[in-house]
Write a protein that holds these residues in place. Sequence first.
Motif, PDB file in Angstrom:
ATOM      1  N   THR A  99       0.860  -1.219  -0.044  1.00 33.69           N
ATOM      2  CA  THR A  99       0.020   0.048   0.097  1.00 33.69           C
ATOM      3  C   THR A  99       0.894   1.173   0.087  1.00 33.69           C
ATOM      4  O   THR A  99       1.917   1.034   0.460  1.00 33.69           O
ATOM      5  N   PRO A 100       0.378   2.335  -0.647  1.00 28.96           N
ATOM      6  CA  PRO A 100       1.190   3.586  -0.715  1.00 28.96           C
ATOM      7  C   PRO A 100       1.750   3.938   0.594  1.00 28.96           C
ATOM      8  O   PRO A 100       2.926   4.417   1.067  1.00 28.96           O
ATOM      9  N   VAL A 101       0.925   3.973   1.868  1.00 27.58           N
ATOM     10  CA  VAL A 101       1.294   4.131   3.215  1.00 27.58           C
ATOM     11  C   VAL A 101       1.654   2.951   3.781  1.00 27.58           C
ATOM     12  O   VAL A 101       0.970   1.861   4.016  1.00 27.58           O
ATOM     13  N   GLY A 102       2.830   3.052   4.389  1.00 26.72           N
ATOM     14  CA  GLY A 102       3.454   1.802   5.339  1.00 26.72           C
ATOM     15  C   GLY A 102       3.747   2.245   6.448  1.00 26.72           C
ATOM     16  O   GLY A 102       3.992   3.563   6.652  1.00 26.72           O
ATOM     17  N   ALA A 103       3.459   1.774   7.817  1.00 32.00           N
ATOM     18  CA  ALA A 103       3.803   2.251   9.004  1.00 32.00           C
ATOM     19  C   ALA A 103       5.201   1.931   9.635  1.00 32.00           C
ATOM     20  O   ALA A 103       5.405   0.750   9.888  1.00 32.00           O
ATOM     21  N   ALA A 104       5.960   2.880   9.827  1.00 24.88           N
ATOM     22  CA  ALA A 104       7.096   2.845  10.516  1.00 24.88           C
ATOM     23  C   ALA A 104       7.032   3.357  11.957  1.00 24.88           C
ATOM     24  O   ALA A 104       7.281   4.525  11.812  1.00 24.88           O
TER      25      ALA A 104
ATOM     26  N   LEU B 285      -4.763   4.187   8.370  1.00 23.94           N
ATOM     27  CA  LEU B 285      -4.443   4.329   6.943  1.00 23.94           C
ATOM     28  C   LEU B 285      -4.165   2.948   6.023  1.00 23.94           C
ATOM     29  O   LEU B 285      -4.611   2.623   5.297  1.00 23.94           O
ATOM     30  N   VAL B 286      -2.973   2.246   6.845  1.00 29.55           N
ATOM     31  CA  VAL B 286      -2.581   0.790   6.403  1.00 29.55           C
ATOM     32  C   VAL B 286      -3.820   0.158   6.392  1.00 29.55           C
ATOM     33  O   VAL B 286      -4.060  -0.548   5.460  1.00 29.55           O
TER      34      VAL B 286
END
Length: 208
Positions: free
Chosen positions: A165-170, A195-196
């Motif tokens: 996905t365009p948003v990845g969570a770090a 968002l993820v």
Amino acid sequence: MLLERGDLARTSQLTEFLIEGEHVMISIVALGGTPRLGSSTEKALALACRAAEAAGAEITHFDGAYMSSLPFYGGPGHKAQDGAAMVAALREADGVLIASPGYHGSISGLVKNALDYIEDLSTDERPYLHGRPVGLIATSFGHQAAMSTLLTLRSITHALRGWPTPVGAAIRTSPETFDENGAIQDVGARIQLELVGQQVFGAAGKFP
């Protein structure tokens, strides 16, 4: 939905939503965590799962306890039926969520071994994670390890023919990131994780 350790494949209440006059079920497999009860990785994954579930998805979760039960893929003691529940769920999944802690700048061996079981899908008509959106979450005590772990997850997803996905969570975690009930205190991290989950749900079925 709070996902608890020990649930080998906890599935949420089936939820239907309407698309172009037809009832369609979106199935998302969530994979990730650590052997430690109540880890920040599983809490982060649970938040993304709740966002996808609120949008209308059915969630099946394979947690740290499940992954810990898997022998090394292709190694001594590995049998054809090992990981069968996870492989079967991934085969039918419309989308995937993967969460890993950052260990020494990369994903954990526990998560990597679980992902190796996707090799069982190599000869499917829809091989590996072909055509499926994959939401990625990395947690770590440091920003650098979280980001490098996220990049590793993206590389693995590409190798498995999935669509990150365009948003990845770090997510940089600390003892204050979550409260005793698993609620996240960091607003920015919460937005990323939601968002993820939402993007996996929204992109499900959109790729060839």
